[in-house]
Structure formats: C-alpha cells, structure tokens
Design a protein around this motif. Structure first.
Motif, mmCIF file in Angstrom:
data_model
loop_
_atom_site.group_PDB
_atom_site.id
_atom_site.type_symbol
_atom_site.label_atom_id
_atom_site.label_comp_id
_atom_site.label_asym_id
_atom_site.label_seq_id
_atom_site.Cartn_x
_atom_site.Cartn_y
_atom_site.Cartn_z
ATOM 1 N N UNK A 148 43.408 44.656 45.106
ATOM 2 C CA UNK A 148 43.990 44.430 43.782
ATOM 3 C C UNK A 148 43.322 45.277 42.697
ATOM 4 N N UNK A 149 44.005 45.430 41.582
ATOM 5 C CA UNK A 149 43.411 46.062 40.411
ATOM 6 C C UNK A 149 42.520 45.035 39.711
ATOM 7 N N UNK A 150 41.323 45.447 39.372
ATOM 8 C CA UNK A 150 40.354 44.549 38.741
ATOM 9 C C UNK A 150 40.060 45.067 37.337
ATOM 10 N N UNK A 173 32.498 25.867 42.052
ATOM 11 C CA UNK A 173 33.834 25.727 42.616
ATOM 12 C C UNK A 173 34.089 26.708 43.739
ATOM 13 N N UNK A 174 33.039 27.120 44.442
ATOM 14 C CA UNK A 174 33.182 28.093 45.524
ATOM 15 C C UNK A 174 34.150 27.579 46.580
ATOM 16 N N UNK A 207 43.226 34.904 43.638
ATOM 17 C CA UNK A 207 42.506 35.842 42.785
ATOM 18 C C UNK A 207 41.466 35.104 41.937
ATOM 19 N N UNK A 208 40.279 35.659 41.854
ATOM 20 C CA UNK A 208 39.225 35.064 41.054
ATOM 21 C C UNK A 208 38.473 33.933 41.722
ATOM 22 N N UNK A 236 38.419 41.340 44.458
ATOM 23 C CA UNK A 236 38.620 40.689 43.174
ATOM 24 C C UNK A 236 38.055 39.291 43.084
ATOM 25 N N UNK A 237 37.139 38.953 43.989
ATOM 26 C CA UNK A 237 36.545 37.622 43.963
ATOM 27 C C UNK A 237 35.220 37.627 43.188
ATOM 28 N N UNK A 238 34.756 36.437 42.876
ATOM 29 C CA UNK A 238 33.516 36.267 42.118
ATOM 30 C C UNK A 238 32.413 35.866 43.095
#
Length: 570
Positions: free
Chosen positions: A201-203, A121-122, A73-74, A98-100
């Motif tokens: 997921x819930x974001x 940090x990909x 997540x993230x 839920x990813x950036x």
C-alpha cells in the motif's frame, strides 16, 4: 533560543534537513535494498543475509500479513525477539505493509507484556519460541488473533539451523513448554506470503510507524506515537551528521543493544540500511565470551552501546587483546556516559567514545557530539539539524545561557504524542511545541549541551541540589570501583542524604576508602553518607542502572525472592 550551536557544526553538516526526503520508511527501504542488493546486510550466528534476501523475505512477510491473515490497514504488529535475522525481516515486512510496529522486550513478565499488547490493541505478534510461554500467559483479554512463532535457527537453514534449534531446545532447555494452538511457524508464514505476492500500500508521512513504549520507571508504560515522518527526519539528521565520517563502502556495525530499543532501532537497524553497511547482530551481549569472540571474528568499524556495556567489555581480558585498527566510530547513548569509562575506552582502543542524547519521544536522536572529537568532554553534543532547544525553569521561562534548567526539544523528530493518553501528552508538550524532557541541562557559549541529571533523580540535601551523575563520576574515578549508582535516601537532619551502591573490583576496598576519595573531590553536602556494597547492580534490559531499586538495602533479597516465586509459578 538562538541557534548558537550552528557555529560549532562540523564542516559539511547542514543547519536543516528535509523530513520528507522519503514519504515513508517503506519507500526508504525499497530505495536502499535496490541500491545495495548484493551486499551483506546482516550476519547472525555466522549466517549472512544480503539486502536482496532481506527485500524478498520482508516482502513475503508483508504479503502474509496483508493477504493470508488479512490484517486491516494501520493494525498494530508486536515483535518480541532478540537480535536475530527474523527481527529485521518482520520489522521491514510490517512497515512495508503499512502496519504499526510495537516493539516488546522478550524478557517482559506476563503482566508487563499483557499491558503492552492490550494497551496497543496489537492484533499480531511475532515471538521467539523461548518466550512463547510468557506470551501464552499474557495473551488472554487482548486483541491478538495472529501469532507467529520462530526458533533461533529458523533463518539459518540447513543442518546448522536444525542443530541450532536442537541445541537451544534440548541441550540448553531454553524453550519452556507452551500452548498456542493458533500459532504459525515463521518459515511457513514466509512461504505462504511468497505465494501471494501482495501489492504494497501507499503510506503517508503522517501515518504511524511505531508505538514505542516508554515511561515504565515512572508509572504505567505509555506508547510514544512515532510517525513515518518522525523516523525519516531522524534518519536524515543522522545521515547529515555522520556523512563526513561514515561512508557507503566497507562499514560493519556491531549491534549488541536490542533492536527493540529505540536507540538501536534507529542507529543500528535503519542507519546501516541507509548506507548499505554490514550489520553484526549479537543475540545476547550478556554472554560476554561469545560476544567478544564474535568481535574477534569480524573486523568492525562502528560499535554502539551504553555505558555499562562498554564498561563490561573493558573488564574482559579477551576484548583488550582485539584488533581495533578498523574501528573509527564508537557511540554511547541510552544512559549517561561516565568519564572513567570513556577515558579507558580511548586508552584501550585508541578511538574516542562519542556521546549522544535522545529519547523515545524524539525517535530518538536529539543531540550528538561531532564524530571528529578526540576526547571526552562531558557534553552530550550539539542539537541535531532542524532541532530547536530551550532550557527553561519551573515556570516555563528560558534561563540565561550557562545556567541549568529543564531541557526542551522541538523538531521534526518529536513524536506525535502518547497513544490514547492526551493527558500525558499535554503534560510534556508546551504551547509553543516543545517537548519537556524531564532532564536538567545547561548549554555553553559554543552551543554544547551538558546533562546535569534527571529531574526525578535529583537529590535535595538541606535545600541544595545534588545530581547523581556527578557523584557517580567521582566514585568511578576510584581505582577500586567497577560500578556505582547514587540515590537520595531520607535523612532526619538534611531531608535527604546521598547513598551510593558500589560494585568493587576487589574486597580490599572499604567504605572509608571511598568516602575519603569523595571528600577530596566533592563539597561536604554532596559527599555520600551511606555506602552499600553489592555484587551486581539492577539494570534495565539495555543496561541502564535502575536507581529506584538502589534505595532499599533489602532489594537484592526481594529480587531473589521474586525470581524464585516466578520460577515456581512457571
């Protein structure tokens, strides 16, 4: 500052919006595709994709990242593609999971790409195969462990898709050889994702949605942290502004600016999704012949761009013969709009060119002119709903109305800060929550904002402030000038002097002609002392003129030498 601009708001536009109308971009997207499922969402290379197809494919990509490769997540997911169907699929898939998202310019050098991948940090990258060789050179020493590679024709499908890939690879030879043994093809990733059907997921509103990199012209690029709340707020601000003019039936957007740029990201990726519009994707707007042909084949209602793009279109004979009867909104952003271009646009299309203003750090819209304006005024518009403005001097004090100072912005669209750069964040955020933009602006009594210039681009001639935008506007009004950039250069007598670099319409135009023209419209210290002619001006990926590269007369030669060296190293 008192919100004096509210009295100038168009009828029906509210003073404030709800920045949590949706908890996340994933929730926003799910609601939109449910409403507009059967409508065409995108057209690319004559292939259409409906909102229903976009929903299924983006969910499949989300499942691939969540279940097949198991990104935490993230995690940051980098996208390195031009305007193709694969971009919105990967974009919305990553956001729903839920990813950036880390948007990367496909034209980056290996050094530039390595910095962005390492700094963010990909852990995953989706890249068009045309640029996979760059990725191969940049990937060492980063956290990337998942690589998805795609071809131009992968989502076109069938014989046309095969032929598109064959043409790019074999005829154009636009796919340099690369070796990325861990890479998975995009269509395979979608197929594996469809088989898994992960639970999304819930974001939360405060979760990061984007690391949007900026500041490369002033130092090491840094990632602006844009949350889901920032992006939803800006969408609600745009929705409130365009609602009286742009509807939910029959709209076709032209997307020529790259979607990896924040202006196009919001205005051309999210806004059409919000209203169920059709979106014509232009993979390469520099190919004006193909671009204009696509415009001729598609009755369009909304077009966005930057000053240089509109200027290029206006110098294309085929564009001048297009039918503009359905066009009702044209918006310029990303760089200053020049009067000569705006007035010529109105003359050719019959529609005004609406100027707006924004920054990567404001997701991006901060101010925009009413869509009902008829003529160019030089204003960047009124502050968006729920946006506060301050114009301040170098000591941080508000200046009197009408006087220039640094434009400072506060609102729900302002970023959370710079990624891993608390010092840089502190430099631009004030104690009372305003973002210092670095732009010099003034506000009139109606609340309209005018950008005088960039703080860093200001020229100091014998103690007097000279703003390049003003010089460029005057020079562009000369009938023999196609493009111009103005900069300050060292001068023994005045500290700095004004230099202009000009692209002429014909070689009969001389430096004496241009200086004489400037003397008619500018005071003495603002009149250019140096005139240089070039065939082209250096530009950023979205078409901004790079003023820093105009100061050195040897720059064109250096650029050619650098390009030759890069080609040799490849």
């Amino acid at each position: 500052m008192e919100r004096i601009w509210l009295k100038s708001y168009p009828e029906g536009v509210p003073a404030d919006i709800n920045p949590t109308a949706y908890p996340s971009l994933g929730d926003f997207f799910a609601a939109s595709v449910e409403r507009f499922r059967d409508r065409v969402a995108y057209v690319s290379l004559k292939r259409t994709m409906t909102y229903g197809e976009l929903d299924l494919r983006s969910r499949a990509f989300a499942s691939y990242l969540l279940e097949v490769v198991g990104l935490p997540r993230g995690a940051r997911v980098a996208l390195m593609m031009p305007n193709l169907l694969q971009y919105p699929v990967a974009l919305f898939g990553a956001l729903r999971a839920g990813y950036v998202v880390v948007n990367c310019n496909p034209l980056y050098s290996p050094r530039e790409l390595h910095h962005q991948l390492a700094d963010s940090g990909a852990e995953a990258v989706v890249a068009l195969e045309n640029f996979a060789q760059t990725l191969e050179k940049a990937i060492a020493g980063t956290s990337v462990r998942v690589v998805v590679v795609t071809g131009v024709g992968d989502l076109i499908g069938g014989a046309r898709g095969f032929l598109a890939n064959f043409f790019v690879r074999r005829i154009q030879r636009a796919v340099p050889p690369f070796r990325l043994p861990q890479a998975v093809r995009f269509n395979r990733a979608l197929a594996e994702g469809r088989a898994r059907k992960a639970e999304l997921p819930r974001i939360e509103p405060t979760d990061l949605a984007f690391l949007q990199y900026t500041g490369g012209t002033t130092g090491v690029p840094k990632g602006a942290m844009l949350t889901h709340r920032n992006m939803i707020a800006n969408l609600q601000q745009v929705a409130a502004w365009i609602g009286p003019v742009v509807g939910e039936q029959g709209e076709t957007f032209v997307t020529a600016l790259p979607l990896y740029h924040v202006f196009a990201l919001t205005v051309n990726a999210f806004v059409p999704t919000m209203i169920g519009a059709n979106n014509l994707l232009i993979p390469d707007p520099r190919d004006l012949k193909s671009f204009v042909k696509a415009l001729g084949d598609t009755p369009f209602t909304v077009i966005t761009g930057v000053n240089t793009l509109f200027n290029a279109l206006l110098h294309n004979p085929q564009f001048l013969r297009l039918d503009f009867s359905r066009l009702h909104v044209a918006v310029g952003g990303g760089m200053a709009l020049q009067r000569a271009v705006a007035e010529r646009w109105k003359q050719v299309t019959g529609k005004p060119l609406i100027e707006g203003y924004g920054l990567t750090e404001t997701a991006p819209i901060a101010a925009v002119n009413p869509l009902t304006v008829e003529d160019y005024s030089g204003a960047i518009g009124l502050p968006a709903p729920s946006t506060d403005i301050a114009i301040r001097d170098t000591e941080g004090r508000d200046v009197p109305l009408g006087l220039p100072g640094e434009l400072c912005i506060k609102g729900p669209q302002v970023m959370a800060g710079y990624w891993m750069r608390p010092d840089e964040t502190a430099n631009v955020m004030t104690a009372d929550g305003f973002l210092k933009t670095g732009d010099i602006a003034r506000m009139d009594e109606r609340g309209y904002l005018y950008i005088v210039d960039r703080k860093k681009d200001m020229i100091l001639v014998s103690g007097f402030n000279v703003y390049p935008n003003e010089i460029e506007d005057v020079v562009m009004s000369h009938p023999g000038v196609r493009e111009v950039g103005a900069v300050g250069v060292p001068d023994d007598r005045s500290g700095e002097a004004v230099k202009i670099v000009v692209v002429r319409k014909h070689e009969g135009v001389t430096d004496a002609d241009i200086i004489a023209h400037c003397r008619q419209h500018l005071t003495g210290y603002k009149t250019p002392r140096h005139v240089e002619f070039r065939d082209t001006l250096p530009r950023s990926p979205i078409g901004k003129i790079l003023r820093r590269e105009l100061k050195d007369p040897s720059e064109p030669k250096k650029q050619r030498q650098k390009q030759a060296a890069d080609e040799k190293s490849d």
